[in-house]
Each structure stands twice: as structure tokens, then as C-alpha cells.
Write a protein that holds these residues in place. Sequence first.
Motif, mmCIF file in Angstrom:
data_model
loop_
_atom_site.group_PDB
_atom_site.id
_atom_site.type_symbol
_atom_site.label_atom_id
_atom_site.label_comp_id
_atom_site.label_asym_id
_atom_site.label_seq_id
_atom_site.Cartn_x
_atom_site.Cartn_y
_atom_site.Cartn_z
ATOM 1 N N VAL A 260 46.625 35.488 36.925
ATOM 2 C CA VAL A 260 47.212 34.243 36.434
ATOM 3 C C VAL A 260 48.265 34.531 35.364
ATOM 4 O O VAL A 260 49.356 33.943 35.367
ATOM 5 C CB VAL A 260 46.119 33.301 35.892
ATOM 6 N N VAL A 261 47.949 35.440 34.453
ATOM 7 C CA VAL A 261 48.898 35.809 33.399
ATOM 8 C C VAL A 261 50.186 36.344 34.022
ATOM 9 O O VAL A 261 51.298 35.968 33.619
ATOM 10 C CB VAL A 261 48.275 36.844 32.451
ATOM 11 N N ASP A 262 50.060 37.198 35.027
ATOM 12 C CA ASP A 262 51.251 37.760 35.676
ATOM 13 C C ASP A 262 52.071 36.673 36.363
ATOM 14 O O ASP A 262 53.313 36.688 36.318
ATOM 15 C CB ASP A 262 50.846 38.827 36.695
ATOM 16 N N SER B 46 39.647 23.713 35.575
ATOM 17 C CA SER B 46 39.781 25.092 36.053
ATOM 18 C C SER B 46 40.790 25.264 37.177
ATOM 19 O O SER B 46 40.912 26.342 37.748
ATOM 20 C CB SER B 46 38.410 25.615 36.504
ATOM 21 N N MET B 47 41.532 24.243 37.455
ATOM 22 C CA MET B 47 42.546 24.301 38.510
ATOM 23 C C MET B 47 43.608 25.356 38.244
ATOM 24 O O MET B 47 44.151 25.953 39.178
ATOM 25 C CB MET B 47 43.187 22.913 38.640
ATOM 26 N N ALA B 48 43.924 25.613 36.960
ATOM 27 C CA ALA B 48 44.985 26.571 36.643
ATOM 28 C C ALA B 48 44.586 27.503 35.512
ATOM 29 O O ALA B 48 45.441 28.058 34.828
ATOM 30 C CB ALA B 48 46.288 25.845 36.310
ATOM 31 N N ASP B 49 43.290 27.690 35.291
ATOM 32 C CA ASP B 49 42.773 28.677 34.344
ATOM 33 C C ASP B 49 43.358 28.512 32.945
ATOM 34 O O ASP B 49 43.658 29.493 32.264
ATOM 35 C CB ASP B 49 43.059 30.093 34.865
ATOM 36 N N ALA C 206 52.512 27.702 39.146
ATOM 37 C CA ALA C 206 52.369 29.140 39.394
ATOM 38 C C ALA C 206 50.959 29.599 39.057
ATOM 39 O O ALA C 206 50.352 30.398 39.789
ATOM 40 C CB ALA C 206 53.399 29.906 38.562
ATOM 41 N N ALA C 207 50.429 29.094 37.950
ATOM 42 C CA ALA C 207 49.059 29.449 37.568
ATOM 43 C C ALA C 207 48.060 28.939 38.598
ATOM 44 O O ALA C 207 47.111 29.648 38.971
ATOM 45 C CB ALA C 207 48.744 28.887 36.190
#
Length: 432
Positions: free
Chosen positions: A61-63, A268-271, A305-306
Motif C-alpha cells: 500500500v505504501v508503495d 479498511s478499504m484502503a488501509d 491507489a491504496a
Amino acid sequence: MTNAELNELKQRYVASGAASPATHFAARAKNAEIWDADGKRFIDFAGGIGVLNIGHCHPKVVDAVKAQLDKVMHTCQTVMPYEGYVKVAEKLSQIVPVRGHAKVMLANSGAEALENAVKVARAATGKTNVICFDGGYHGRTFMTMAMNGKVSPYQTDFGPMPGTVFRAPYPVPYHGVSEDEALRGLKMALKTDANPKDTAAIVLEPVLGEGGFYPAPASFLKAIREICDEHGMLMIVDEVQSGFGRTGKMFAIEHSGVEPDIMTMAKSMADGMPISAVVGTDKHMDASGGNSLGGTYTGSPVSCAAALAVLEVFEEEGILEKSQTLGDKLAKRFATWQQQFDCVDNARNMGAMAAFDLVSDKANHTPDADLTAALCKKAREKGLVLLSCGMYGNSIRFLMPVTIEDEILEEGLAIIEDSLKELVGNKASATA
């Protein structure tokens, strides 16, 4: 800056209604661990209130977020759309169990998703009333405050709530509300307050979140579906807290086999990135006019994107299986505690959406909110972030990442056990 310095700034500049009572400030985090501004380590059993099912700062996710920042940060999708928004819509439409072909609108928060779900239902049915349930939680905007099944602290001080929102009992047999009684209450509401010809939707959580982590029986959800079909109302399922793998399925409603008309999701859909969605049957989602749904930041490129990265993680890392395994471990430990402590009662879980109650009298199910607050406080002092919930403020809920390492899970559970021993002693239950 140190915790002390940040607390001084908080007291000076942050509105008291928005200020956290916590005195430790997060500085960095990884999976199920957080380090504060002074370097103290905490185990995280809260997950930002259910936002971090795949853990703090998941590398994938970070990337994805970093890569998107080098491309487009914002255009507003109604001005110039972008790939991420339509790809998230495509992915969600493929995995949600709504009736028929699904369409999607993206928003920023769970409350915003619920607001828009009501807008869609009203446009699709030409009706206005909404029926919600005792103990339900849907947000802090005015419409969602009215929909919440709990007054304090969400409605306190804010004056009259919007009308045309009606309430029905939620089945919690432990607190004296059987499924039959809940259905009887709903049918009575349709007779006495919310005329079906004026009622657009029934909105409910398949597992109460703030209300205490109580799953609705599958038979109850099926009955709601039948009532909606009988009266031409839409069934809206709020999966903001129960969705994205918390219960061992992608969405909690899947345990019942029921297909709602509209679903809402966020957390939690996109952390951790702010995004939410309303997903519904195409004829309902298309009912309102052009440019009637949306907002400046809804479905931002970075959050999209996440979200896409999160869905990849679910496929690659067996997150649903991990959720069920974690739930089994928690259930086993809860059963031990129920025998070990007089105060631990009513353990329950659906996958890793797990909780137990603290009581002063097991025979009468007497809630002990003071002990619950004391346990959360003592756990925090020992380095564990723990949350309570429930209509009576006596439920301990578990929202750690489902990716938590076994040794860190055991460390956190040991803190709870030690804290209980210090607070109430190690008394064997009368039923042990």
C-alpha cells in the motif's frame, strides 16, 4: 516533539470535542505495533477503529501511494476523471453480493457513504423514511447522527435531528431482545410510525459495531430482505466496520447468503487512506440525476491507489483465511477467560470481529462499564491499545490487524490477562 509538548499544543489549540483523551502521540507504526513521540512501543488492538485489517503501513500500500503521488494527486473526478476511480469501481462491483449488476460511487468516509446511500434510496424509490436499529452506528453527520441507535456522545449538544428516521429493535438475546421480538418491533414500526408507502429503506449493520459486536442471525437478515421486497423498500447494509475481511469473509453479509440492494463500506478499504464507497444495484445507483452524487475529494487518486493495493493484498496473502484463524484463536482465549474470571462473559466472534463483556453479575448479565474503562486504561499503561464499545459501555472489542504476528498477539493477550488479574483477582467462575 515530545508527548508532553504535543499535549500542551493539543490543549491549547484542538477543540475539546475533537481532542483525544490519550496522552501518547503516534510517531511511527508497523503492522500491529505503534511507537509514540517518546519512543514507547504499543501493541495495537484497535487498528484505528477497524481501519487497519492488513496492518499499519503495509509495504504494498505504501508503495502504491508513493507511486501515485508522482503522477496525479488531485483533479476532482467530476472535472477530469482518472483510472483509479473506475478501476476501484470495477473491482468493487465484482466482489459485492448486491442484487444484479452493481455500480459504485466513491466518497471519503463511512458517514458520507451512508448519507449518499440514503440519497440513492430516496431517488430510487421516491420515498423518504428510513428505518434503522437500536445500537446501530452510522456516523457523525446530521443524517447519520439521526440514524444512530445511541444518543451519547453522538447526538448530545447538537439540537434537533433530521426527521423521517425511525427505529426498530436489534436482536441481542443476551440483553433480552430475541429475534422474534426484534421482527415484531420492526413490523410494529411499519404500522405505527414508518408507513411502508413512505419508507425508502431499512438500514442495518450485519454485525453491530459501536453497538457491541453482535452479529445479526442469518434468519433475521433474510426476514429483513423479505420485508423490503414485500413493501418495495431497499435493504441497505452498512459494512463500514465489518467489511474488508474482518469477519472471515470480505463482507459480513456473505455469511447469511442475503443480497442487499445497497452496501456501504470504508475503514479498511484502503488501509488508512480516506475513502469509502456506496455500491448498489445499477437501476438504484443510476436513479438520481447527473452530478447529483460526489464531492471535491471523493475517490481521490491517492486513496484509490491504496484501495487497489489492498485488494491485491487480499488475493496474495490469504487475508480472509488469516481473519478466520485469528478469530478462532481469540475465541479459544475468551473461553478460557470466561472460566478464569467472574467478570468475563458473553464472548462472541464472527471471524476476527470479536468481543466479550465485562459484568459485575454473570447470572443477571449486569454490565460493568467502570471495570471496562479501567481495563482499557491499565492495558494502555502496559503498552496495549484496547477499545471498548456497546450500548452499556462494557464490551471489549478486538480490531487488531488480522496480519498480526503470533508472538505479538500473545503478548497483547497476556497484557489483558495480567490486567484483569490486577483489577479483579484470579477468581474461578462459579460455573468453572
